[in-house]
Each structure stands twice: as structure tokens, then as C-alpha cells.
Design a protein around this motif. Structure first.
Motif, short mmCIF file in Angstrom:
data_model
loop_
_atom_site.label_atom_id
_atom_site.label_comp_id
_atom_site.label_asym_id
_atom_site.label_seq_id
_atom_site.Cartn_x
_atom_site.Cartn_y
_atom_site.Cartn_z
N ASP A 129 -3.35 -5.26 5.08
CA ASP A 129 -3.53 -4.12 3.93
C ASP A 129 -2.43 -3.82 3.65
O ASP A 129 -1.34 -3.60 4.68
CB ASP A 129 -4.43 -3.04 4.15
CG ASP A 129 -6.03 -3.65 4.10
OD1 ASP A 129 -6.17 -4.68 3.63
OD2 ASP A 129 -6.91 -3.03 4.76
N ARG A 137 -2.63 -6.99 -0.43
CA ARG A 137 -2.65 -7.53 0.99
C ARG A 137 -1.56 -8.38 0.99
O ARG A 137 -1.54 -9.28 0.12
CB ARG A 137 -4.01 -8.15 1.19
CG ARG A 137 -5.22 -7.11 1.47
CD ARG A 137 -6.68 -7.74 1.64
NE ARG A 137 -6.63 -8.49 2.85
CZ ARG A 137 -7.18 -8.09 4.03
NH1 ARG A 137 -6.99 -6.77 4.23
NH2 ARG A 137 -6.91 -9.01 5.23
N ARG A 194 -7.67 -2.28 -4.79
CA ARG A 194 -8.54 -3.21 -4.28
C ARG A 194 -10.07 -3.46 -4.37
O ARG A 194 -10.68 -4.25 -4.15
CB ARG A 194 -8.67 -2.67 -2.51
CG ARG A 194 -8.88 -3.94 -1.38
CD ARG A 194 -8.71 -3.53 -0.20
NE ARG A 194 -7.31 -3.47 0.22
CZ ARG A 194 -6.74 -2.46 0.69
NH1 ARG A 194 -7.21 -1.21 0.63
NH2 ARG A 194 -5.23 -2.20 0.96
N ASP A 223 -1.60 -0.62 2.31
CA ASP A 223 -1.92 0.80 2.06
C ASP A 223 -0.77 1.80 2.18
O ASP A 223 -0.46 2.51 1.54
CB ASP A 223 -3.31 1.18 2.94
CG ASP A 223 -4.61 0.76 2.16
OD1 ASP A 223 -5.10 0.98 1.20
OD2 ASP A 223 -4.89 -0.19 2.84
#
Length: 174
Positions: free
Chosen positions: A105, A100, A17, A107
Motif C-alpha cells: 500500500d 499500491r 482504493r 498510504d
């Protein structure tokens, strides 16, 4: 990321990111869920591999076209891309390891490989676990003198009326 790279790396979604972002609005057919419309954001895979210093001669286009990327996901899904699909001198494809999905997101889920030019979602790999980069070896004809001719990938070839065909195959009609 590993393979024929001078600087193999382990990158997280958060690491990716931090790179310059790109956006891809895509529509693809999913075999299980039908048509999908999504907006992915991430870094260009070409930039990630280039920063890892791939072992290729950037001046030799034909040499660059021998390189492949094999991408694996946490669910056991794998796919292959050619470097030429990403290389600006060839297809210049905006393939992303997305960080994304539709504004959320990734993550926890992990990055997702996104191939915007694909009409089906088979090469969209979820939870990317590793990316291998390397060259396809140059095929060498194998066989003794007087043996049947061998094709580029080792398939025996025999002569038939109308030309050479793979062993057991039928000659194609003109």
C-alpha cells in the motif's frame, strides 16, 4: 484535484482504493536507477476526472482534445498529460493514480501517477499532491496590420526562400 471541474475534490489513497481497481505491469527506464519492473494497482485517472464533472462537451471530440492535466508531486516533480491520452475515443490510456506498488500500500508514501505506455519514467510522479484539469486556450495570432506574421504561439515568423520559418531559424531542406 482542481481546475475546470464542477466538483473539485481532495482524495486520499484510501479514498482511491475504494474505486474499481486496475492493475498495470510496467517496465520503464529510470534515469538514475536503470530499467524498472513493477506492478501498480489503482484507479483509472479518467474515471476520477470524469466523476469530478469536467467542464467539457463530451460530444465534441475536437473540443475534448484541448484539455490538459498537470500533475504535481510532493518532491517538486510536475508533468502534463493531454485528456486525449486518457479519453476512450482517442488513446484510451490506462493512466493510474496508483495506490499500491508491488503489492505494498502507498498510504504513507502517497499515490503515484503511472503512465504505462511511457518507456521512460519521467512522467511517473511520486506522492501526487494535486492534479489540475483545464483547457488549453485557443491560440490567437497577434500583430498589427502590416506587421510580420505571427505563429500560433506568438513566435515571429518571416518569409525565407523555401517558405515561412520561425524567426532566426533556418529553412528546412526538402
Amino acid at each position: 484535484m482542481h481546475g475546470d471541474l464542477d466538483h473539485p475534490a481532495t482524495l486520499t489513497v484510501a479514498d482511491l482504493r475504494e474505486w474499481p481497481g486496475h492493475r498495470a505491469e510496467v517496465t520503464f527506464d529510470c534515469a538514475t536507477d536503470g530499467p524498472q519492473h513493477h506492478v501498480f494497482e489503482g484507479v483509472l485517472l479518467r474515471d476520477v476526472v470524469t466523476r469530478a464533472c469536467p467542464d467539457l462537451d463530451g460530444r465534441r471530440r475536437k473540443d475534448r482534445s484541448r484539455f490538459l492535466l498537470a500533475v504535481s508531486g510532493g518532491d517538486g516533480h510536475h508533468t502534463v498529460l493531454s485528456w486525449a491520452e486518457l479519453d476512450a475515443d482517442f488513446c484510451d490510456g490506462p493512466v493510474l493514480p496508483a495506490t499500491r506498488l508491488d503489492g505494498e500500500d502507498l498510504d504513507e508514501a502517497g499515490c503515484r501517477l503511472v503512465v504505462p505506455s511511457d518507456r521512460c519514467g519521467a512522467r511517473y510522479v511520486s506522492t501526487v499532491t494535486h492534479i489540475w484539469f483545464g483547457a488549453l486556450p485557443v491560440p490567437v495570432a497577434v500583430g498589427a496590420v502590416g506587421a510580420a506574421p505571427v505563429g500560433a504561439f506568438g513566435a515571429a515568423v518571416r518569409s525565407r526562400p523555401g517558405g515561412l520559418t520561425p524567426s532566426g531559424g533556418r529553412p528546412r531542406s526538402p
